[in-house]
Every structure is written in structure tokens, then in C-alpha cells.
Scaffold this motif. Structure first.
Motif, PDB file in Angstrom:
ATOM      1  N   ASP A 154     -20.180 -21.513  22.785  1.00 40.40           N
ATOM      2  CA  ASP A 154     -21.524 -21.857  22.302  1.00 40.40           C
ATOM      3  C   ASP A 154     -21.603 -21.547  20.812  1.00 40.40           C
ATOM      4  N   GLN A 155     -21.548 -22.575  20.006  1.00 33.33           N
ATOM      5  CA  GLN A 155     -21.691 -22.416  18.557  1.00 33.33           C
ATOM      6  C   GLN A 155     -23.064 -22.943  18.142  1.00 33.33           C
ATOM      7  N   ARG A 156     -23.843 -22.105  17.467  1.00 28.73           N
ATOM      8  CA  ARG A 156     -25.193 -22.490  17.070  1.00 28.73           C
ATOM      9  C   ARG A 156     -25.358 -22.334  15.562  1.00 28.73           C
ATOM     10  N   PHE A 157     -26.228 -23.165  15.028  1.00 30.92           N
ATOM     11  CA  PHE A 157     -26.582 -23.095  13.608  1.00 30.92           C
ATOM     12  C   PHE A 157     -28.007 -22.554  13.513  1.00 30.92           C
ATOM     13  N   TYR A 158     -28.117 -21.323  12.996  1.00 26.48           N
ATOM     14  CA  TYR A 158     -29.417 -20.665  12.881  1.00 26.48           C
ATOM     15  C   TYR A 158     -29.962 -20.821  11.468  1.00 26.48           C
ATOM     16  N   PHE A 159     -31.274 -21.001  11.416  1.00 25.84           N
ATOM     17  CA  PHE A 159     -31.962 -21.077  10.128  1.00 25.84           C
ATOM     18  C   PHE A 159     -32.764 -19.790   9.936  1.00 25.84           C
ATOM     19  N   PHE A 160     -32.082 -18.716   9.525  1.00 23.62           N
ATOM     20  CA  PHE A 160     -32.722 -17.430   9.329  1.00 23.62           C
ATOM     21  C   PHE A 160     -33.678 -17.492   8.144  1.00 23.62           C
ATOM     22  N   GLU A 161     -34.750 -16.739   8.242  1.00 20.99           N
ATOM     23  CA  GLU A 161     -35.718 -16.710   7.154  1.00 20.99           C
ATOM     24  C   GLU A 161     -35.174 -16.020   5.909  1.00 20.99           C
ATOM     25  N   ASP A 162     -34.164 -15.175   6.055  1.00 19.93           N
ATOM     26  CA  ASP A 162     -33.630 -14.455   4.899  1.00 19.93           C
ATOM     27  C   ASP A 162     -32.401 -15.137   4.288  1.00 19.93           C
TER      28      ASP A 162
END
Length: 265
Positions: free
Chosen positions: A63-71
Motif C-alpha cells: 500500500d503506497q499512498r501520497f499524503y498531502f501534509f499541512e507542513d
């Protein structure tokens, strides 16, 4: 609105969608028919006969995910995706209706996952009293529950719900200071999303083809407990996963099918 209340609101919407689908499924099962049987049994008696659920089926996948972190943002202040790698393993809980070998269908699946991230943060000042870039290491363990909204032939649509426990470590990467570790933290992530997948069909009698497919997953992750409270670091944000999938349950189902076929011969 805080992350906790956003998560609660999305969970309410998630439960509403799941209950609506479940209610429609029950209506379809109980729907009477005017057909009669050769044995003289009443239509209601035939329709109410339900097979016992089969045994659980183990399933696992990367499971590879692309996260859009706020920092994590670029020079223009826009979020940039961060690649997080992981693996999930659990069990498919079968429906009451038996399906053909290699086409196993389930009511839902549940299990656990593990994810990790090694990321360089080039934004000074995210951590208190730190004016240099740092490298962070994230390790996250999760539990997930994923009911299916739609499963027909090669197409599946589900609603994954997750909650977990995470640990982080931050280190300076400056060659001048070499101070090493700056801070540690723990956080509690929770997420809700929607997943759609397509399983390749069997072509020319080659069954291993349908062990593979394509999956699209999107959702939102909430942080119910801050990592380092007095910092500007926040892991809440959207996530997206697009890529190939491997269906372990189809492989094991085909092996059972081939074994039973060989025994019957």
C-alpha cells in the motif's frame, strides 16, 4: 472545526452510506418470487434458505499512498505529495452466497497495516528552537475496517475506515551542528476514505491474469493527538493512492479450485 469533529462528521456520513447499502442488500435477499420448485416447496421457503458463511480468507497487499501534509509545502505555499509506503494484511469476511472459484466475494474485510516514511523537511522553524532543516522518521501501525458498497464481477467499491498509533523522530541534517536527534513524538491518526478497484478478467483460460488489477484510493487523515504540541508540524490532510494491485485471495482461491479439480479426476 477541529480534526476530531471533522473525523466524527465524516464517520457519520460513512455510516449512513454503509447502512443504506446494507439495507438495500437485505431487501434484495428478502424479495419474494412467484416461481415454484419441482419439489412442491413454497417460494418463500426456497428464498429464505441461506447457506452458512464459508471460512475466512487471508488477504495481504502492499500500500503506497501520497499524503498531502499541512507542513509540507512548496515555495508558493501549496501542499506537495509525500510518498508513504506500507503493507496491509487481514481477512475477507465472506457473504452468505457462494461464488465461483477465483471470484470470491466478501461483505467486508478487516485487518492491520504498517507504514513508514523517511522525509527531509527543508522548512526551518517547524520544530521549536530549530532554525535548520530536519529529517523525520515516521512509523505508523493501523487497524482498518472496510465494508464493500459494490461488488460485481471485476469492479469493487469500498469504504475503508482506519485508526492507528504513530511514532516519530526528528534529526538535524546540518553538517555543522551534528547535534543528532532533536525531538520525538507520538500521534494517533484516524482516516476515512473510498476505494475503487478493478480486477483483470481471465483471458484465454489463463487464470493468473486475474490475480492482478488496478486500484484507486482517496480519503482524509485526521490527527486526534498532536505529535509535538508546541510545533508547527501537522499530519492531517488528504491522501491518494493510484496503482496496480495484487489480489492474494484470488490466487489462493484458484489453487483450491485446481486442487479440488485434480481430486475429482
Amino acid at each position: 472545526m477541529t480534526s476530531l469533529w471533522r473525523f466524527v462528521l465524516l464517520c457519520i456520513v460513512w455510516m449512513g452510506s454503509y447502512k443504506a447499502t446494507l439495507a438495500q442488500t437485505q431487501v434484495n435477499i428478502r424479495k419474494p418470487t412467484n416461481l415454484t420448485t419441482n419439489a412442491g416447496q413454497s417460494p418463500d421457503t426456497v428464498n429464505l434458505r441461506v447457506e452458512k458463511p464459508k471460512s475466512l480468507t487471508f488477504t495481504a497487499s502492499t500500500d503506497q499512498r501520497f499524503y498531502f501534509f499541512e507542513d509540507t509545502r512548496n515555495d508558493n505555499g501549496k501542499r506537495v505529495p509525500v510518498s508513504v509506503y506500507g503493507i496491509r494484511a487481514g481477512f475477507l469476511y465472506p457473504t452468505r452466497k457462494q461464488h465461483e472459484p477465483g471470484g470470491l466475494r466478501a461483505a467486508f474485510k478487516a485487518g492491520a497495516g504498517f507504514y513508514f516514511l523517511n522525509q527531509t523537511l527543508d522548512r526551518p522553524g517547524l520544530l521549536p528552537n530549530t532554525s535548520e532543516s530536519v529529517k523525520r522518521y515516521l512509523r505508523i501501525a493501523t487497524l482498518y475496517f472496510e465494508p464493500y458498497l459494490y461488488r460485481k464481477k471485476a469492479i469493487e467499491v469500498s469504504l475503508p475506515l482506519e485508526i492507528g498509533y504513530g511514532h516519530s523522530r526528528y534529526e538535524l541534517i546540518s553538517d555543522q551542528t551534528r547535534e543528532g536527534e532533536v525531538a520525538r513524538g507520538v500521534f494517533i491518526p484516524a482516516g476515512v476514505g473510498i476505494s475503487a478497484s478493478y480486477q483483470f478478467p481471465v483471458l484465454f483460460g489463463i487464470r493468473p491474469i486475474h490475480w492482478f488489477g488496478f486500484n484507486v484510493l482517496t480519503g482524509y487523515r485526521f490527527i486526534l493527538k498532536r505529535d509535538v504540541p508546541d510545533s508547527n508540524i501537522n499530519y492531517s490532510g488528504l491522501y491518494l493512492s493510484i496503482g496496480p494491485s495484487f489480489y492474494l485471495e484470488n490466487l489462493t482461491s484458484d489453487f483450491k479450485y485446481w486442487r479440488n479439480k485434480r481430486k475429482n479426476k
